[in-house]
Design an enzyme around this catalytic site. Structure first.
Site, mmCIF file in Angstrom:
data_model
loop_
_atom_site.group_PDB
_atom_site.id
_atom_site.type_symbol
_atom_site.label_atom_id
_atom_site.label_comp_id
_atom_site.label_asym_id
_atom_site.label_seq_id
_atom_site.Cartn_x
_atom_site.Cartn_y
_atom_site.Cartn_z
ATOM 1 N N HIS A 136 0.637 -1.379 -0.217
ATOM 2 C CA HIS A 136 -0.150 -0.322 -0.372
ATOM 3 C C HIS A 136 0.449 1.487 -0.189
ATOM 4 O O HIS A 136 2.236 1.169 0.686
ATOM 5 C CB HIS A 136 -0.916 0.015 0.668
ATOM 6 C CG HIS A 136 -0.628 -0.340 2.415
ATOM 7 N ND1 HIS A 136 -0.312 1.736 3.515
ATOM 8 C CD2 HIS A 136 -0.093 -0.627 3.789
ATOM 9 C CE1 HIS A 136 -0.061 1.542 3.965
ATOM 10 N NE2 HIS A 136 -0.024 0.287 4.575
ATOM 11 N N ASP B 279 5.448 2.094 7.370
ATOM 12 C CA ASP B 279 3.703 2.356 7.287
ATOM 13 C C ASP B 279 3.827 3.155 6.542
ATOM 14 O O ASP B 279 2.768 4.018 6.527
ATOM 15 C CB ASP B 279 3.294 2.056 8.229
ATOM 16 C CG ASP B 279 1.903 1.363 8.036
ATOM 17 O OD1 ASP B 279 1.779 0.781 6.747
ATOM 18 O OD2 ASP B 279 1.148 1.585 8.976
ATOM 19 N N GLU C 47 -5.613 2.040 2.023
ATOM 20 C CA GLU C 47 -5.403 0.784 2.579
ATOM 21 C C GLU C 47 -5.787 1.456 4.631
ATOM 22 O O GLU C 47 -6.597 0.368 4.556
ATOM 23 C CB GLU C 47 -3.987 0.411 2.833
ATOM 24 C CG GLU C 47 -3.957 -1.556 3.101
ATOM 25 C CD GLU C 47 -3.477 -0.926 4.437
ATOM 26 O OE1 GLU C 47 -3.436 -2.239 5.435
ATOM 27 O OE2 GLU C 47 -3.081 -0.112 5.177
ATOM 28 N N GLU C 48 -5.251 2.390 5.069
ATOM 29 C CA GLU C 48 -5.388 2.599 6.134
ATOM 30 C C GLU C 48 -6.482 2.799 6.242
ATOM 31 O O GLU C 48 -7.418 3.298 7.272
ATOM 32 C CB GLU C 48 -4.459 3.825 6.388
ATOM 33 C CG GLU C 48 -2.860 4.006 5.731
ATOM 34 C CD GLU C 48 -1.861 2.993 7.435
ATOM 35 O OE1 GLU C 48 -2.809 2.074 8.051
ATOM 36 O OE2 GLU C 48 -0.887 2.153 7.392
ATOM 37 N N ASP D 266 3.842 -5.051 3.703
ATOM 38 C CA ASP D 266 3.276 -3.912 4.629
ATOM 39 C C ASP D 266 3.977 -4.106 5.939
ATOM 40 O O ASP D 266 4.085 -5.061 6.771
ATOM 41 C CB ASP D 266 1.915 -4.762 5.310
ATOM 42 C CG ASP D 266 1.272 -3.002 6.079
ATOM 43 O OD1 ASP D 266 1.515 -1.772 5.980
ATOM 44 O OD2 ASP D 266 -0.126 -3.186 5.108
ATOM 45 N N HIS E 144 1.918 4.234 13.006
ATOM 46 C CA HIS E 144 0.765 5.828 13.145
ATOM 47 C C HIS E 144 1.392 6.923 13.414
ATOM 48 O O HIS E 144 -0.193 7.335 13.900
ATOM 49 C CB HIS E 144 -0.412 4.889 12.941
ATOM 50 C CG HIS E 144 -1.150 3.823 12.099
ATOM 51 N ND1 HIS E 144 -2.528 3.496 12.363
ATOM 52 C CD2 HIS E 144 -0.833 3.623 11.470
ATOM 53 C CE1 HIS E 144 -2.713 2.622 11.478
ATOM 54 N NE2 HIS E 144 -1.668 2.224 10.408
#
Length: 499
Positions: free
Chosen positions: A265, A277, A311-312, A340, A439
């Site tokens: 992603h 990420d 994706e998130e 990922d 994140h």
């Protein structure tokens, strides 16, 4: 391999080096030797620059994602591909300012430490009585059934424990019951479920949705059940439809009726640049795409490189892609390889548990175990231990396995805590997250483990090369009767930690 300085990377980007392809004993080029850490890090550096100059994020719907998409397209064209960009609509969400959460006449709680805002929370400024909703989780779980809200008065704030159903289910039941806001507090069933609840409520809601920590939520429930508790919740968010993109590119060589999809992603979360990420997966896939042509006629099956958007936001790009294929088109996809988060600083070598030997009960499609075995044998030949990653569909392989397409992949870990056993194997710190910047704004170019990234990228490249030759053990399709069998491990350490 050693860490490459950013300045060095910039210099390398301008230099074209032509050299003989590293080969195996039979003289065939090896993709794992062609894919270099310095090239992966160069792409990660470029993604960091894009994020830095575009609001610090590459989230879908943001300028940083648009420029990241353009970057991937241009890199693929330079490598000789003819990429296509697939647009799709999605529900865009952004928190404009940090939420406020406080007890009337009491303390104000700290955003990010005591509580978080769930994605797709509505905007609102609410001061109201709080009501504990089935704190014991009778039945399906707290707030999972409309009947749980029978005692809630319209306009009250619902205190709901995490677990039993999705955040979206809890939000729907609360909003339907007339709640003015909902606080979904953590359930404390594991070390990584003690802090604030940070996740997605799945779709846009009218009411504020916040996620207190386990301790704060438990304290508030006690206060609410023993007397009157008044809380103040204030959120300011954007919920609207925007357009995101997938980037798709196929190798020129290979059968187009037995396609190997390598996916990663492209987007980050809104809070940071997402260089682990998933800049790590994006950069690895790009580097494999740049080098695979050097395999020549070893590529019997077409390899499709896919860079997924949103994706998130809930695997939206990969889901859109798979569900918009006809049955005939889906039947041409032999397997999906997903990558990922490959460079977590406190990471491990995680291999997707495609044969479900860990007993998660996910019932993977036939052939997924064979993909796992290819990874395990590769790392076994290098005497590198691995750990099983739960095959739960949490990343972009999810829509593929949901549609019966076998899948596999690698990761280095996200927010879960490293075990003492893993610390002995991989180094790092037990009891700390694999990626402490997961994140968050600190998921930058510096948020990386060069060794783990280099090794996992090698494993990814090896698997692509293996399945570009033959997918026989995965879906029974042999490109040619003379194609050699898949390479077998020469040795597997007795203490190998595998799935």
């Amino acid at each position: 391999m050693r860490r490459i300085a950013i300045g060095t990377l910039i210099g390398l980007a301008a230099v074209s080096v032509v050299s003989a392809a590293p080969a195996d004993a039979a003289g065939h080029p090896r993709l794992d030797k062609l894919v270099k850490l310095q090239d992966i890090r160069r792409h990660q550096h470029d993604l960091q620059v894009i994020a830095t100059y575009n609001g610090g994020t590459r989230a879908a719907g943001e300028p940083g994602f648009e420029v990241s998409t353009q970057y991937v397209v241009k890199q693929l064209k330079k490598a000789g591909y003819q990429p296509t960009v697939q647009d799709f609509p999605f529900a865009y969400y952004k928190e404009k300012t940090p939420a406020v959460f406080e007890r009337s006449g009491g303390p104000s709680y700290t955003y990010g430490t005591d509580f978080a805002t769930l994605d797709y929370s509505g905007s609102g400024d609410v001061t109201a009585t709080a009501r504990a909703i089935d704190p014991d989780g009778a039945g399906v779980g707290s707030g999972c059934e409309p009947a749980d809200f029978a005692g809630l008065a319209e306009g009250e704030i619902a205190l709901v424990k995490r677990g039993g159903c999705t955040f979206s289910d809890k939000a729907s039941n609360a909003q339907t019951a007339g709640a003015a806001a909902i606080a979904i507090y953590n359930d404390g069933i594991a070390p990584d479920r003690m802090g604030p609840v940070s996740g997605t409520a799945g779709q846009a809601w009218k009411i504020p949705i916040i996620g207190p920590s386990h301790q704060l939520g438990s304290d508030l429930v006690k206060a609410a059940t023993s007397g009157t508790l008044t809380l103040h919740v204030k959120t300011s968010t954007i919920n609207e439809q925007r357009i995101a993109h997938n980037v798709i590119a196929d190798t020129e060589r290979g059968r187009d009726d037995n396609v190997v999809v390598m996916g990663a992603h492209l987007d980050s979360v809104t809070k940071g640049p997402g260089i682990n990420d998933n800049g790590s997966g994006t950069a690895t896939a790009l580097t494999v795409a740049e080098q695979i042509s050097r395999l020549g006629d070893q590529v019997k099956n077409k390899v499709r490189f896919a860079f997924w958007g949103a994706e998130e936001e809930g695997l939206l790009g990969s889901t859109y892609y798979v569900t918009h294929l006809s049955a005939a088109q889906r039947s041409t996809i032999a397997l999906n390889l997903n990558f990922d988060m490959l460079g977590s600083p406190n990471g491990r070598r995680g291999v997707y548990d495609g044969d479900d030997s860990e007993g998660a009960g996910t019932n993977p499609p036939a052939g997924s175990g064979a993909i796992e075995k290819v990874f395990l044998e590769y790392f076994g030949t290098r005497r590198l231990q691995t750990s099983p990653s739960t095959f739960d569909g949490r990343s972009d392989y999810g829509p593929f396995i949901d549609n019966g397409i076998p899948a596999g992949g690698l990761d280095s870990g996200a927010e879960k805590l490293k075990t003492a056993e893993e610390a002995k194997i991989y180094g790092g710190v037990a009891g700390k997250p694999y990626d402490g910047c997961y994140h968050q704004a600190c998921d930058t170019y510096a948020n990386n483990n060069d060794t783990i990234l280099d090794q996992l990228a090698d494993g990814a490249a090896h698997a692509v090369q293996v399945f570009a030759k033959s997918t026989l053990p995965v879906n029974g399709d042999h490109a040619t009767a003379r194609t050699p069998l898949l390479p077998q491990a020469k040795h597997t350490p007795a203490n190998l930690v595998t799935g």
